[in-house]
Design a protein around this motif. Structure first.
Motif, mmCIF file in Angstrom:
data_model
loop_
_atom_site.group_PDB
_atom_site.id
_atom_site.type_symbol
_atom_site.label_atom_id
_atom_site.label_comp_id
_atom_site.label_asym_id
_atom_site.label_seq_id
_atom_site.Cartn_x
_atom_site.Cartn_y
_atom_site.Cartn_z
ATOM 1 N N ILE A 1 17.767 -68.341 85.655
ATOM 2 C CA ILE A 1 16.704 -67.076 85.890
ATOM 3 C C ILE A 1 15.438 -67.861 86.129
ATOM 4 O O ILE A 1 15.128 -68.786 85.620
ATOM 5 N N LYS A 2 14.576 -67.284 86.986
ATOM 6 C CA LYS A 2 13.253 -67.877 87.211
ATOM 7 C C LYS A 2 12.462 -67.814 85.879
ATOM 8 O O LYS A 2 12.477 -67.003 85.179
ATOM 9 N N ALA A 3 11.824 -68.810 85.773
ATOM 10 C CA ALA A 3 11.126 -68.832 84.436
ATOM 11 C C ALA A 3 10.055 -68.043 84.273
ATOM 12 O O ALA A 3 9.764 -67.472 83.210
ATOM 13 N N LEU B 1 9.295 -66.409 68.568
ATOM 14 C CA LEU B 1 10.270 -67.275 68.518
ATOM 15 C C LEU B 1 11.406 -66.961 69.179
ATOM 16 O O LEU B 1 12.105 -67.424 70.091
ATOM 17 N N VAL B 2 11.821 -65.608 69.033
ATOM 18 C CA VAL B 2 13.050 -65.069 69.774
ATOM 19 C C VAL B 2 12.910 -64.860 71.153
ATOM 20 O O VAL B 2 13.740 -65.476 72.057
ATOM 21 N N GLY B 3 11.787 -64.675 71.706
ATOM 22 C CA GLY B 3 11.374 -64.744 72.968
ATOM 23 C C GLY B 3 11.462 -66.092 73.700
ATOM 24 O O GLY B 3 11.796 -66.209 74.920
ATOM 25 N N LEU B 4 10.801 -67.002 72.936
ATOM 26 C CA LEU B 4 10.835 -68.341 73.433
ATOM 27 C C LEU B 4 12.221 -68.904 73.875
ATOM 28 O O LEU B 4 12.692 -69.723 74.605
ATOM 29 N N VAL B 5 13.057 -68.650 72.578
ATOM 30 C CA VAL B 5 14.430 -68.954 72.650
ATOM 31 C C VAL B 5 15.243 -68.421 74.072
ATOM 32 O O VAL B 5 15.779 -69.076 74.902
ATOM 33 N N TRP B 6 15.211 -67.337 74.185
ATOM 34 C CA TRP B 6 15.366 -66.475 75.319
ATOM 35 C C TRP B 6 14.767 -67.105 76.457
ATOM 36 O O TRP B 6 15.674 -67.030 77.404
ATOM 37 N N ALA C 1 11.772 -64.539 83.095
ATOM 38 C CA ALA C 1 12.249 -64.645 81.905
ATOM 39 C C ALA C 1 10.786 -64.826 80.961
ATOM 40 O O ALA C 1 10.980 -63.932 79.764
ATOM 41 N N PHE C 2 9.735 -65.398 81.087
ATOM 42 C CA PHE C 2 8.633 -65.264 80.392
ATOM 43 C C PHE C 2 8.105 -63.508 80.267
ATOM 44 O O PHE C 2 7.362 -63.410 79.226
ATOM 45 N N LEU C 3 8.051 -63.052 81.211
ATOM 46 C CA LEU C 3 7.817 -61.411 81.300
ATOM 47 C C LEU C 3 8.243 -60.731 80.242
ATOM 48 O O LEU C 3 7.799 -59.798 79.376
ATOM 49 N N LEU C 4 9.810 -61.194 80.064
ATOM 50 C CA LEU C 4 10.434 -60.212 78.896
ATOM 51 C C LEU C 4 9.834 -60.730 77.558
ATOM 52 O O LEU C 4 9.737 -59.975 76.667
ATOM 53 N N THR C 5 9.725 -62.126 77.349
ATOM 54 C CA THR C 5 9.014 -62.689 76.222
ATOM 55 C C THR C 5 7.701 -61.863 76.104
ATOM 56 O O THR C 5 7.455 -61.561 74.799
ATOM 57 N N ALA C 6 6.919 -62.037 76.995
ATOM 58 C CA ALA C 6 5.518 -61.191 76.735
ATOM 59 C C ALA C 6 5.625 -59.801 76.365
ATOM 60 O O ALA C 6 4.887 -59.526 75.354
ATOM 61 N N ALA C 7 6.507 -59.156 76.914
ATOM 62 C CA ALA C 7 6.883 -57.767 76.374
ATOM 63 C C ALA C 7 7.424 -57.643 75.015
ATOM 64 O O ALA C 7 6.646 -56.827 74.386
#
Length: 65
Positions: A22-24, A8-13, A27-33
């Motif tokens: 920031i390229k989508a 949830l925090v990652g998706l908000v980020w 940003a998603f790579l940080l969420t996945a990590a």
């Protein structure tokens, strides 16, 4: 529960970063990590506790539901 909170925090980020330009995918790579890190923590924690001699919860207490 930690994995769900990380997701949830990652998706908000992800949405916030995307809105600020920031390229989508970046940003998603940080969420996945974050999600992979949280899942790793949840999987490895019982083994680390057992190695350190801490009390472990019974099987009934460890279940998520």
């Amino acid at each position: 529960m930690a994995v769900l909170i990380a997701l949830l925090v990652g998706l908000v980020w992800w949405i916030t970063a995307w809105a600020f330009g920031i390229k989508a995918f970046d940003a998603f790579l940080l969420t996945a990590a974050m999600v992979v890190g949280a899942a790793t923590y949840v999987i490895v924690k019982p083994f680390i506790d057992r190695m350190l001699g801490r009390e472990t919860a019974s099987i009934d207490e460890q279940s998520a539901f």
